[in-house]
Motif scaffolding. Structure first.
Motif, PDB file in Angstrom:
ATOM      1  N   GLY A 161      38.854  25.690  46.347  1.00 58.09           N
ATOM      2  CA  GLY A 161      38.815  26.885  47.179  1.00 58.09           C
ATOM      3  C   GLY A 161      37.734  27.882  46.846  1.00 58.09           C
ATOM      4  N   SER A 162      36.932  27.677  45.747  1.00 55.84           N
ATOM      5  CA  SER A 162      35.879  28.646  45.430  1.00 55.84           C
ATOM      6  C   SER A 162      34.621  28.292  46.231  1.00 55.84           C
ATOM      7  CB  SER A 162      35.565  28.631  43.931  1.00 55.84           C
ATOM      8  OG  SER A 162      35.186  27.352  43.522  1.00 55.84           O
ATOM      9  N   SER A 163      34.435  29.031  47.307  1.00 55.55           N
ATOM     10  CA  SER A 163      33.295  28.779  48.188  1.00 55.55           C
ATOM     11  C   SER A 163      32.274  29.900  48.032  1.00 55.55           C
ATOM     12  CB  SER A 163      33.770  28.712  49.632  1.00 55.55           C
ATOM     13  OG  SER A 163      34.284  29.976  49.988  1.00 55.55           O
ATOM     14  N   VAL A 164      31.102  29.648  48.570  1.00 56.88           N
ATOM     15  CA  VAL A 164      30.047  30.673  48.497  1.00 56.88           C
ATOM     16  C   VAL A 164      30.492  31.951  49.215  1.00 56.88           C
ATOM     17  CG1 VAL A 164      27.667  31.205  49.170  1.00 56.88           C
ATOM     18  CG2 VAL A 164      28.221  28.961  48.264  1.00 56.88           C
ATOM     19  N   GLU A 165      31.228  31.779  50.333  1.00 57.51           N
ATOM     20  CA  GLU A 165      31.700  32.961  51.083  1.00 57.51           C
ATOM     21  C   GLU A 165      32.586  33.848  50.203  1.00 57.51           C
ATOM     22  OE1 GLU A 165      31.701  29.917  52.267  1.00 57.51           O
ATOM     23  OE2 GLU A 165      30.831  29.911  54.280  1.00 57.51           O
ATOM     24  N   GLN A 166      33.453  33.180  49.442  1.00 55.70           N
ATOM     25  CA  GLN A 166      34.347  33.945  48.563  1.00 55.70           C
ATOM     26  C   GLN A 166      33.551  34.661  47.470  1.00 55.70           C
ATOM     27  OE1 GLN A 166      37.035  30.654  47.558  1.00 55.70           O
ATOM     28  NE2 GLN A 166      38.722  32.113  47.839  1.00 55.70           N
ATOM     29  N   ILE A 167      32.614  33.925  46.921  1.00 56.63           N
ATOM     30  CA  ILE A 167      31.842  34.481  45.800  1.00 56.63           C
ATOM     31  C   ILE A 167      30.950  35.635  46.267  1.00 56.63           C
ATOM     32  CG2 ILE A 167      30.127  33.937  43.999  1.00 56.63           C
ATOM     33  CD1 ILE A 167      31.152  30.952  44.310  1.00 56.63           C
ATOM     34  N   GLU A 168      30.304  35.416  47.413  1.00 56.70           N
ATOM     35  CA  GLU A 168      29.331  36.411  47.890  1.00 56.70           C
ATOM     36  C   GLU A 168      29.959  37.495  48.778  1.00 56.70           C
ATOM     37  OE1 GLU A 168      26.073  36.531  47.051  1.00 56.70           O
ATOM     38  OE2 GLU A 168      26.224  34.767  45.777  1.00 56.70           O
ATOM     39  N   SER A 169      31.241  37.396  49.034  1.00 62.05           N
ATOM     40  CA  SER A 169      31.867  38.358  49.950  1.00 62.05           C
ATOM     41  C   SER A 169      31.773  39.790  49.424  1.00 62.05           C
ATOM     42  CB  SER A 169      33.339  37.977  50.167  1.00 62.05           C
ATOM     43  OG  SER A 169      34.026  38.081  48.930  1.00 62.05           O
ATOM     44  N   GLU A 170      31.706  40.731  50.370  1.00 65.09           N
ATOM     45  CA  GLU A 170      31.618  42.145  50.011  1.00 65.09           C
ATOM     46  C   GLU A 170      32.939  42.606  49.381  1.00 65.09           C
ATOM     47  OE1 GLU A 170      28.766  44.408  51.319  1.00 65.09           O
ATOM     48  OE2 GLU A 170      27.945  42.407  51.023  1.00 65.09           O
ATOM     49  N   LEU A 171      32.821  43.534  48.438  1.00 63.01           N
ATOM     50  CA  LEU A 171      34.037  44.070  47.803  1.00 63.01           C
ATOM     51  C   LEU A 171      34.691  45.092  48.726  1.00 63.01           C
ATOM     52  CD1 LEU A 171      32.727  44.801  44.177  1.00 63.01           C
ATOM     53  CD2 LEU A 171      34.241  42.930  44.842  1.00 63.01           C
ATOM     54  N   PRO A 172      36.006  45.196  48.668  1.00 62.82           N
ATOM     55  CA  PRO A 172      36.660  46.301  49.387  1.00 62.82           C
ATOM     56  C   PRO A 172      36.136  47.633  48.849  1.00 62.82           C
ATOM     57  CG  PRO A 172      38.285  44.757  48.508  1.00 62.82           C
ATOM     58  CD  PRO A 172      36.965  44.367  47.944  1.00 62.82           C
ATOM     59  N   ASN A 173      36.196  48.639  49.649  1.00 64.02           N
ATOM     60  CA  ASN A 173      35.631  49.944  49.283  1.00 64.02           C
ATOM     61  C   ASN A 173      36.130  50.444  47.927  1.00 64.02           C
ATOM     62  OD1 ASN A 173      33.898  52.031  49.941  1.00 64.02           O
ATOM     63  ND2 ASN A 173      35.637  53.341  50.541  1.00 64.02           N
ATOM     64  N   SER A 174      37.436  50.290  47.687  1.00 68.95           N
ATOM     65  CA  SER A 174      38.021  50.812  46.439  1.00 68.95           C
ATOM     66  C   SER A 174      37.454  50.086  45.211  1.00 68.95           C
ATOM     67  CB  SER A 174      39.548  50.652  46.464  1.00 68.95           C
ATOM     68  OG  SER A 174      39.871  49.279  46.646  1.00 68.95           O
ATOM     69  N   GLU A 175      37.316  48.770  45.319  1.00 66.28           N
ATOM     70  CA  GLU A 175      36.785  47.986  44.191  1.00 66.28           C
ATOM     71  C   GLU A 175      35.298  48.282  43.962  1.00 66.28           C
ATOM     72  OE1 GLU A 175      37.607  43.825  44.738  1.00 66.28           O
ATOM     73  OE2 GLU A 175      39.524  43.958  43.693  1.00 66.28           O
ATOM     74  N   ALA A 176      34.576  48.413  45.065  1.00 66.80           N
ATOM     75  CA  ALA A 176      33.137  48.719  44.951  1.00 66.80           C
ATOM     76  C   ALA A 176      32.936  50.062  44.259  1.00 66.80           C
ATOM     77  CB  ALA A 176      32.500  48.734  46.337  1.00 66.80           C
ATOM     78  N   MET A 177      33.746  51.031  44.634  1.00 64.76           N
ATOM     79  CA  MET A 177      33.667  52.369  44.028  1.00 64.76           C
ATOM     80  C   MET A 177      34.044  52.303  42.545  1.00 64.76           C
ATOM     81  SD  MET A 177      32.591  54.578  46.178  1.00 64.76           S
ATOM     82  CE  MET A 177      33.126  56.188  45.664  1.00 64.76           C
ATOM     83  N   LEU A 178      35.068  51.498  42.270  1.00 64.11           N
ATOM     84  CA  LEU A 178      35.543  51.360  40.889  1.00 64.11           C
ATOM     85  C   LEU A 178      34.435  50.809  39.982  1.00 64.11           C
ATOM     86  CD1 LEU A 178      38.109  51.408  38.963  1.00 64.11           C
ATOM     87  CD2 LEU A 178      38.337  48.992  39.519  1.00 64.11           C
ATOM     88  N   VAL A 179      33.821  49.737  40.422  1.00 62.18           N
ATOM     89  CA  VAL A 179      32.750  49.122  39.616  1.00 62.18           C
ATOM     90  C   VAL A 179      31.571  50.083  39.489  1.00 62.18           C
ATOM     91  CG1 VAL A 179      31.169  47.163  39.391  1.00 62.18           C
ATOM     92  CG2 VAL A 179      33.455  46.802  40.315  1.00 62.18           C
ATOM     93  N   ALA A 180      31.222  50.702  40.606  1.00 58.38           N
ATOM     94  CA  ALA A 180      30.062  51.609  40.605  1.00 58.38           C
ATOM     95  C   ALA A 180      30.281  52.805  39.686  1.00 58.38           C
ATOM     96  CB  ALA A 180      29.781  52.086  42.034  1.00 58.38           C
TER      97      ALA A 180
END
Lengths: 219, 125
Positions: free
Chosen positions: A131-150
């Motif tokens: 189930g680990s596909s390129v789409e899963q790997i490259e998919s955009e993070l949800p806003n909350s996760e993106a903010m968290l990492v940033a």
């Protein structure tokens, strides 16, 4: 030959990329063209390559050695080696694959000398995860996760990177700092594309999990 | 939307900037390693002075060796000349050699006859 999903992603990205980015990637000053000039003794072309690539190379090396002075020393040695062996560069090989292989070997040599990590750790091939596909790997993070990492401190992100297995860290850093495709990463790591996808998927999950934990403790 | 790409965000967090003197140090190392090659090439490109130097050294070596060997021979000859016995023998050998070369069989017979005649004459008398 079947084109990878990642190649398709790259092509779509190029369609929306600014003109300045395209001109630097596809113009006469491609890394391959510059390296061919370097091979023929053009020092100015070498200066251009050095200027373009010293930062990503050093960042990759730092991810393994966690010491700025050592990372700088290895980076300088990589570029000196590139110039030393310039005549062996074959135009059939993609320059990036060639350069990152030299860089990776320099890191492995350093770690081997320091006995910090076994070389076998970097050659470890993970089992394919369904189930680990390129789409899963490259998919955009949800806003909350993106903010968290940033918003997480750089040092905490680096700590999380160090907690990954050597092979996950290797694949993740090549994905971040190089312009290699999944096939080229697989070639550099001497493994399969499936293994690269698995390594990247697990690295992404591992980093997000670690960052979330750190933020929870912080709160 | 690209701000939500995990790898791009991670790159901004993990990217390292080299120290301010990084480039200076690198180009110094570069010049130290590849700058010397230039001077070697320059040497190769100017073979005349190098060849002349090699020739001068070569001839000097031959000349010095030859003088040394000559002086050795002179010393040996001088030592031999001081031996009186050697010189006498040398003189004798030289004389014999001259006689041998110059005298034919008939000459020898004449010499021998002349040598024997007076003795026979004395015995007869």
């Amino acid at each position: 030959m079947v084109k990878s999903e990642f190649e398709v992603f790259k092509k779509i990205k190029k369609l929306f990329a600014p003109a300045s980015v395209l001109s630097s990637e596809e113009g006469s000053d491609t890394n391959e063209a510059l390296m061919l000039k370097v091979r023929d003794g053009d020092q100015a072309a070498f200066e251009k390559l050095y200027g373009k690539l010293r930062k990503p190379i050093m960042s990759y090396v730092y991810g393994f050695v966690s010491n700025l002075s050592v990372a700088e020393e290895i980076t300088q040695e990589v570029f000196l080696k590139v110039y030393r062996v310039r005549e062996t560069y074959a135009p059939t090989a993609k320059f990036s694959t060639w350069l990152w292989t030299i860089t990776r070997n320099a890191v492995i040599d350093h770690l081997r000398k320091k006995h910090e990590v076994l070389v076998d750790d970097l050659n470890y091939v993970e089992q394919q995860k369904q189930g680990s596909s390129v789409e899963q790997i490259e998919s955009e993070l949800p806003n909350s996760e993106a903010m968290l990492v940033a918003n997480t401190e750089n040092i905490s992100v680096h700590d999380c990177l160090k907690k990954l297995s050597a092979s996950q860290r290797d694949a993740l850093q090549l994905r971040i700092f190089s312009d290699l495709s999944y096939e080229e990463i697989a070639e550099t790591l001497k493994t399969t594309v499936t293994s690269v996808k698995t390594l990247l998927f697990r690295a992404k999950q591992g980093m997000l999990g670690c960052i979330k934990k750190k933020e929870l403790i912080h709160e | 939307m690209s701000n939500h790409n995990f790898f791009k965000i991670l790159r901004t967090k993990l990217e390292q900037k080299p120290k301010s003197d990084f480039d200076k140090r690198f180009w110094k190392r570069f010049d130290e390693e590849f700058g010397e090659k230039k001077s070697l090439i320059q040497l190769v490109l100017t073979p005349v002075p190098v060849a002349a130097t090699i020739l001068i050294i070569g001839f000097s070596a031959i000349w010095v060796t030859r003088d040394y060997r000559g002086s050795e021979d002179v010393e040996l000859a001088s030592a031999l000349m001081n031996k009186e016995e050697f010189l006498d023998n040398l003189e004798m050998l030289r004389t014999l050699d001259e006689v041998a070369v110059l005298a034919s069989d008939e000459d020898w017979q004449l010499i021998l006859d002349e040598g024997e005649s007076p003795r026979e004459d004395q015995e007869q008398s």
